[in-house]
Design an enzyme around this catalytic site. Structure first.
Site, PDB file in Angstrom:
ATOM      1  N   ALA A 192      20.031   1.051 -28.458  1.00  0.00           N
ATOM      2  CA  ALA A 192      20.097  -0.371 -28.095  1.00  0.00           C
ATOM      3  C   ALA A 192      18.717  -1.028 -28.161  1.00  0.00           C
ATOM      4  CB  ALA A 192      20.696  -0.520 -26.697  1.00  0.00           C
ATOM      5  N   PHE A 244      28.880   4.019 -27.377  1.00  0.00           N
ATOM      6  CA  PHE A 244      28.455   3.286 -28.574  1.00  0.00           C
ATOM      7  C   PHE A 244      27.063   3.771 -28.984  1.00  0.00           C
ATOM      8  CE2 PHE A 244      31.606   0.760 -26.446  1.00  0.00           C
ATOM      9  CZ  PHE A 244      32.366   0.208 -27.468  1.00  0.00           C
ATOM     10  N   VAL A 269      26.571   1.948 -23.750  1.00  0.00           N
ATOM     11  CA  VAL A 269      25.744   1.701 -24.928  1.00  0.00           C
ATOM     12  C   VAL A 269      24.499   2.577 -24.806  1.00  0.00           C
ATOM     13  CG1 VAL A 269      24.443  -0.066 -26.168  1.00  0.00           C
ATOM     14  CG2 VAL A 269      26.557  -0.682 -24.974  1.00  0.00           C
ATOM     15  N   CYS A 270      24.184   3.334 -25.838  1.00  0.00           N
ATOM     16  CA  CYS A 270      23.011   4.206 -25.799  1.00  0.00           C
ATOM     17  C   CYS A 270      21.733   3.379 -25.688  1.00  0.00           C
ATOM     18  CB  CYS A 270      22.936   5.064 -27.054  1.00  0.00           C
ATOM     19  SG  CYS A 270      21.334   5.876 -27.240  1.00  0.00           S
ATOM     20  N   ILE A 271      20.908   3.690 -24.702  1.00  0.00           N
ATOM     21  CA  ILE A 271      19.719   2.871 -24.452  1.00  0.00           C
ATOM     22  C   ILE A 271      18.697   2.951 -25.587  1.00  0.00           C
ATOM     23  CG2 ILE A 271      18.599   4.677 -23.027  1.00  0.00           C
ATOM     24  CD1 ILE A 271      17.500   2.247 -21.343  1.00  0.00           C
TER      25      ILE A 271
END
Lengths: 102, 130, 137
Positions: free
Chosen positions: B82, B39, B77-79
């Site tokens: 995010a 994501f 989820v891409c940090i």
């Protein structure tokens, strides 16, 4: 199939479909999904371009997206084949790569 | 066949997350493996457990979490994306001094390297976005 | 990483910077991805050609100007930037409107070589056909 191209935006809103059709090579597949299926309706301004491209590329439209937008099977440009999500998976698996034109 | 799926948009505004979920479900039903769902961009917004859509609407976060639980999917989820958009797990919330986390079950926060790794490890990478 | 596991990654950049986040977040993937030592090509077409236009000044819109990062791509072993000629022409742009982006060739006494190649639509199609993984932004 070398490349499966996916287009998800209406050709009336973005140039993604036109850009994709101009760069898809012979033998490639082009799948219209989400709002892109609007271009696959008979009589639409993009019907001719799709029919012409279908001579060298296989053109598909996602049936659930057509149905959601009230486009019946008989309303779809004849050269365009319809597939469901399972068919979408098959096309992606059969292709060497999938290229999304977002 | 081993698929990687990229989701670039959040739930509800665009159909991208719905389409990606339908594709994932169909691929699993056909016996394919899904190496990872990544994501990115606003796609990280699929990972908050604080969404409360009306009861007659689909709950995309729940749909993803349930699919992940059923098939042991790796939802990443891409940090960086995010952090920009306020999606936090407990560790991140603590590190950033925030008063709570919001990540939904089945999702994990990690780096962009996970996207590249998915491209390397999967046979096909399929992207859904705006 | 062994040669066998090297894949050809193609980044398909079709949007202008600033109006949406895709250009910036594509660049972030490129920078992180460099550590994986894959065969990387960046394609710029449609409005994506604007990512490489020289003279970007974001002071008035309050956003970070990340255009200088493209000039550093050579240091990350990212040396293949393909810009589509037809996309430039349709937008009234010329190759000379783009930032000069170079990489230093270790084998030729660190000679500076251009990273940008302006190619036509047909070459862009071939680039897609030759890739293993297409990341679209």
């Amino acid at each position: 199939m070398p490349t499966l191209h996916t287009v998800n935006k209406s050709p009336f809103e973005r140039n993604s479909l036109a850009t994709c059709l101009e760069r898809a090579a012979g033998g490639d597949g082009v799948l219209l999904c989400e709002d892109a299926v609007i271009g696959a309706r008979k009589g639409s301004a993009f019907a001719k371009a799709l029919a012409e491209k279908a001579a060298t590329c296989a053109i598909y439209a996602l049936a659930p997206d057509l149905a959601a937008r009230g486009i019946k099977g008989e309303d779809v440009v004849e050269a365009v084949k319809t597939v469901d999500y399972s068919g979408f998976v098959d096309l992606a698996a059969d292709a060497d790569r999938v290229c999304a034109w977002l | 066949m081993r698929f990687a799926i990229v989701v670039n948009e959040g739930p509800y505004t665009h159909q991208a997350s719905d389409s990606a979920w339908q594709f994932a479900k169909a691929a699993l039903a056909k016996g394919h493996e899904i190496f990872r769902v990544f994501f990115y961009h606003d796609g990280v917004n699929n990972a908050t457990r604080y969404t409360v859509p009306p009861q007659d609407d689909r709950n995309l976060q729940k749909l993803w979490s349930e699919l992940a639980a059923e098939h042991e999917l790796d939802l990443v989820v891409c940090i960086a994306a995010a952090q920009r958009r306020g999606i936090l797990d407990a560790d991140e919330a603590k590190r950033q001094g925030k008063d709570g986390d919001n990540i939904a079950p089945g999702f994990r926060i990690s780096g962009l390297g996970q996207l590249i790794e998915a491209g390397i490890q999967a046979d096909r990478l399929v992207t859904f976005g705006d | 990483m062994s040669e066998k596991s090297r894949k050809k990654f193609l980044y398909l950049n079709r949007r202008a910077p600033y109006g949406s986040v895709y250009a910036l977040e594509s660049l972030e993937v490129v920078l992180i991805g460099a550590a994986f030592e894959q065969d990387v090509s960046l394609a710029f077409l449609d409005d994506g050609v604007y990512q490489l236009v020289e003279g970007q000044d974001t002071a008035g819109i309050g956003m970070k100007n990340f255009s200088k990062t493209y000039r550093a791509l050579g240091d990350f072993e990212v040396r293949k930037l393909f810009v589509e000629r037809e996309s430039l022409e349709a937008r009234g742009l010329k190759e000379s409107d783009l930032m000069p982006i170079v990489w230093e060739d270790e084998d030729e006494d660190w000679a500076e070589k251009p990273s940008i190649a302006v190619v036509d639509k047909a070459a862009m199609a071939e680039l897609i056909a030759a890739s293993d993984v297409v990341l679209s932004f």
